[in-house]
Motif scaffolding. Structure first.
Motif, PDB file in Angstrom:
ATOM      1  N   GLN A  34       8.395   7.275  -3.738  1.00  0.00           N
ATOM      2  CA  GLN A  34       7.077   7.904  -3.841  1.00  0.00           C
ATOM      3  C   GLN A  34       7.138   9.340  -3.330  1.00  0.00           C
ATOM      4  N   HIS A  68       1.625   4.670   3.444  1.00  0.00           N
ATOM      5  CA  HIS A  68       3.085   4.612   3.268  1.00  0.00           C
ATOM      6  C   HIS A  68       3.619   5.882   2.604  1.00  0.00           C
ATOM      7  N   ASP A  69       2.741   6.626   1.905  1.00  0.00           N
ATOM      8  CA  ASP A  69       3.197   7.880   1.279  1.00  0.00           C
ATOM      9  C   ASP A  69       3.182   9.059   2.263  1.00  0.00           C
ATOM     10  N   GLY A 114      -2.830   2.789   7.145  1.00  0.00           N
ATOM     11  CA  GLY A 114      -1.834   1.795   6.753  1.00  0.00           C
ATOM     12  C   GLY A 114      -2.508   0.691   5.968  1.00  0.00           C
ATOM     13  N   SER A 115      -3.762   0.436   6.361  1.00  0.00           N
ATOM     14  CA  SER A 115      -4.580  -0.502   5.602  1.00  0.00           C
ATOM     15  C   SER A 115      -5.137   0.255   4.407  1.00  0.00           C
ATOM     16  N   LEU A 116      -4.715  -0.152   3.226  1.00  0.00           N
ATOM     17  CA  LEU A 116      -5.019   0.636   2.028  1.00  0.00           C
ATOM     18  C   LEU A 116      -6.504   0.584   1.658  1.00  0.00           C
ATOM     19  N   SER A 144      -3.602   5.638  -4.218  1.00  0.00           N
ATOM     20  CA  SER A 144      -2.682   5.062  -5.207  1.00  0.00           C
ATOM     21  C   SER A 144      -3.407   4.182  -6.217  1.00  0.00           C
ATOM     22  N   ASP A 145      -2.679   3.827  -7.282  1.00  0.00           N
ATOM     23  CA  ASP A 145      -3.274   2.905  -8.256  1.00  0.00           C
ATOM     24  C   ASP A 145      -3.505   1.525  -7.630  1.00  0.00           C
ATOM     25  N   GLY A 146      -2.638   1.147  -6.677  1.00  0.00           N
ATOM     26  CA  GLY A 146      -2.888  -0.125  -5.985  1.00  0.00           C
ATOM     27  C   GLY A 146      -4.244  -0.119  -5.287  1.00  0.00           C
ATOM     28  N   GLU A 150      -9.174  -2.064  -4.965  1.00  0.00           N
ATOM     29  CA  GLU A 150      -9.951  -2.417  -3.769  1.00  0.00           C
ATOM     30  C   GLU A 150     -11.400  -1.933  -3.881  1.00  0.00           C
ATOM     31  N   ASN A 175       1.010   5.456 -10.638  1.00  0.00           N
ATOM     32  CA  ASN A 175       2.411   5.238 -11.023  1.00  0.00           C
ATOM     33  C   ASN A 175       2.680   3.869 -11.648  1.00  0.00           C
ATOM     34  N   MET A 177       2.732   1.098 -10.384  1.00  0.00           N
ATOM     35  CA  MET A 177       3.538   0.235  -9.513  1.00  0.00           C
ATOM     36  C   MET A 177       2.757  -0.123  -8.258  1.00  0.00           C
ATOM     37  N   GLN A 178       2.956  -1.308  -7.794  1.00  0.00           N
ATOM     38  CA  GLN A 178       2.472  -1.706  -6.479  1.00  0.00           C
ATOM     39  C   GLN A 178       3.551  -2.593  -5.878  1.00  0.00           C
ATOM     40  N   ALA A 179       3.317  -3.130  -4.698  1.00  0.00           N
ATOM     41  CA  ALA A 179       4.406  -3.798  -3.972  1.00  0.00           C
ATOM     42  C   ALA A 179       5.045  -4.914  -4.801  1.00  0.00           C
ATOM     43  N   HIS A 252       9.420  -0.092  -4.593  1.00  0.00           N
ATOM     44  CA  HIS A 252       8.246   0.229  -3.769  1.00  0.00           C
ATOM     45  C   HIS A 252       8.731   0.734  -2.411  1.00  0.00           C
TER      46      HIS A 252
HETATM   47  C1  LIG Z   1      -5.551  -3.488   2.584  1.00  0.00           C
HETATM   48  C2  LIG Z   1      -4.080  -3.669   2.360  1.00  0.00           C
HETATM   49  N1  LIG Z   1      -3.643  -4.671   1.589  1.00  0.00           N
HETATM   50  C3  LIG Z   1      -2.321  -4.847   1.374  1.00  0.00           C
HETATM   51  C4  LIG Z   1      -1.404  -4.005   1.946  1.00  0.00           C
HETATM   52  C5  LIG Z   1       0.086  -4.237   1.746  1.00  0.00           C
HETATM   53  N2  LIG Z   1       0.667  -3.227   0.855  1.00  0.00           N
HETATM   54  C6  LIG Z   1       1.341  -2.170   1.341  1.00  0.00           C
HETATM   55  S1  LIG Z   1       1.852  -1.116   0.151  1.00  0.00           S
HETATM   56  C7  LIG Z   1       1.168  -2.076  -1.067  1.00  0.00           C
HETATM   57  C8  LIG Z   1       1.259  -1.653  -2.512  1.00  0.00           C
HETATM   58  C9  LIG Z   1       0.058  -0.971  -2.997  1.00  0.00           C
HETATM   59  O1  LIG Z   1       0.236  -0.345  -4.244  1.00  0.00           O
HETATM   60  P1  LIG Z   1       0.542   1.208  -4.335  1.00  0.00           P
HETATM   61  O2  LIG Z   1      -0.047   1.874  -3.169  1.00  0.00           O
HETATM   62  O3  LIG Z   1       0.160   1.624  -5.702  1.00  0.00           O
HETATM   63  O4  LIG Z   1       2.122   1.196  -4.154  1.00  0.00           O
HETATM   64  P2  LIG Z   1       3.230   2.261  -4.630  1.00  0.00           P
HETATM   65  O5  LIG Z   1       2.842   2.810  -5.944  1.00  0.00           O
HETATM   66  O6  LIG Z   1       3.311   3.316  -3.583  1.00  0.00           O
HETATM   67  O7  LIG Z   1       4.503   1.469  -4.710  1.00  0.00           O
HETATM   68  C10 LIG Z   1       0.554  -3.199  -0.521  1.00  0.00           C
HETATM   69  C11 LIG Z   1      -0.120  -4.248  -1.314  1.00  0.00           C
HETATM   70  C12 LIG Z   1      -1.900  -2.953   2.760  1.00  0.00           C
HETATM   71  N3  LIG Z   1      -1.077  -2.063   3.347  1.00  0.00           N
HETATM   72  N4  LIG Z   1      -3.233  -2.793   2.943  1.00  0.00           N
END
Ligand SMILES: Cc1ncc(C[n+]2csc(CCOP(=O)(O)OP(=O)(O)O)c2C)c(N)n1
Ligand SMILES: [Mg+2]
Length: 281
Positions: A34, A68-69, A114-116, A144-146, A150, A175, A177-179, A252
């Motif tokens: 990322q 995480h980014d 950290g909590s998305l 992120s798209d993940g 939410e 992107n 993608m998610q975990a 990821h």
């Molecule tokens: C509220 C919450 N749910 C679940 C997670 C666990 N988690 C960490 S990264 C991630 C993937 C989310 O998708 P995205 O941000 O699009 O990932 P990337 O494109 O960076 O791989 C998840 C589910 C979290 N950090 N916070």
């Protein structure tokens, strides 16, 4: 063009940010794919778009939602001189002051992330508050798209659209993608642009890896009145380092032993040398 940066200068900075990402993540793994893919966004934001406050920081606010980014921000703030690479190489190590997912108070971060899914609403609140105070500061939020999966994200978007927050610019790392795999397979998020338009945003889809296009799109965001703006960046993990893109397209999280860091660094150093030669001409 906001701060008289040329596209070529920003490309050089983006290459250095990619190099920093690899340099940092090779120590004990990290969200390298990322960080690499977001380097052009980081270069354009920190070196062109965000206005300095005259006191060593920025008047405009950047809110990182997908914690995480943070590697993108750390790698960029090594180039601005706010962090040393020596400190960043100890990211996530016992006793290090550099957290992998930063909390509020970590230099360069507006919120705990950290909590998305928290950034879109917090940045909408920040943009509203700044407007209430009569400030002309702008707010940029990367998520992120993940995080589009939410509910809180859409609550923030609804508020921003209702309040016509034209000082707010969302940047989506779309992107696919998610975990646990492709977003399209886990829970599809498209059409992202039409969804934000329905919430009252002006929307534009871009690659996210072309600095000229990024500069133009930030300009379009600033020119948009009476609406918030969203730029949907269709990035791909490892965008910008060809050999790693081929090696591990779905990473990821990149474990320390999962990729050939030296090959990635050689790739980025070659690209950087070519850009610097162009710049000298
Ligand atoms: C509220 C919450 N749910 C679940 C997670 C666990 N988690 C960490 S990264 C991630 C993937 C989310 O998708 P995205 O941000 O699009 O990932 P990337 O494109 O960076 O791989 C998840 C589910 C979290 N950090 N916070
Ligand atoms: Mg994603």
């Amino acid at each position: 063009m906001r701060r008289n940066s040329s596209p070529l200068e920003l490309e050089i900075t983006a290459a250095k940010i990619r190099r920093n990402v690899l340099d940092i993540c090779r120590q004990r793994g990290g969200y390298a794919a990322q960080g690499v893919a977001l380097a052009d966004i980081a270069a354009t934001l920190y070196f062109d778009e965000l206005r300095p406050d005259g006191e060593g920081w920025f008047k405009d606010r950047f809110v990182l939602s997908n914690g995480h980014d943070a590697i993108m921000t750390y790698a960029a703030l090594a180039e601005t001189g706010h962090y040393s690479l020596d400190d960043l190489r100890r990211i996530n190590a016992d006793g290090s002051w550099v957290d992998q997912s930063p909390i509020e108070g970590q230099l360069g971060f507006e919120m705990t992330a950290g909590s998305l899914g928290q950034g879109p609403s917090q940045s909408a609140g920040l943009a509203w508050a700044l407007r209430q105070q009569g400030s002309d500061a702008r707010v940029y939020c990367l998520f992120s798209d993940g995080e589009l999966q939410e509910g809180n994200t859409w609550e923030g978007a609804m508020f921003a659209g209702h309040q016509r927050l034209d000082n707010l610019c969302y940047i989506v790392d779309n992107n696919d993608m998610q975990a646990s795999g492709h977003a399209a397979d886990v829970m599809g998020v498209e059409p992202v642009d039409a969804k934000f338009e329905a919430f009252g945003f002006a929307a534009r889809r871009i690659s996210g890896t072309d600095v000229q296009e990024l500069m133009d799109t930030f300009g379009a965001a600033r020119a948009t009145k009476d609406k918030p703006f969203v730029m949907i960046c269709d990035t791909r993990l490892w965008d910008g380092i060809d050999c790693l893109q081929k090696a591990l397209p779905m990473a990821h999280y990149t474990a320390k032993g999962a990729v050939d860091w030296d090959a990635g660094l050689a790739d980025i150093n070659a690209a950087l040398a070519e850009l610097e030669t162009q710049h000298e001409r």
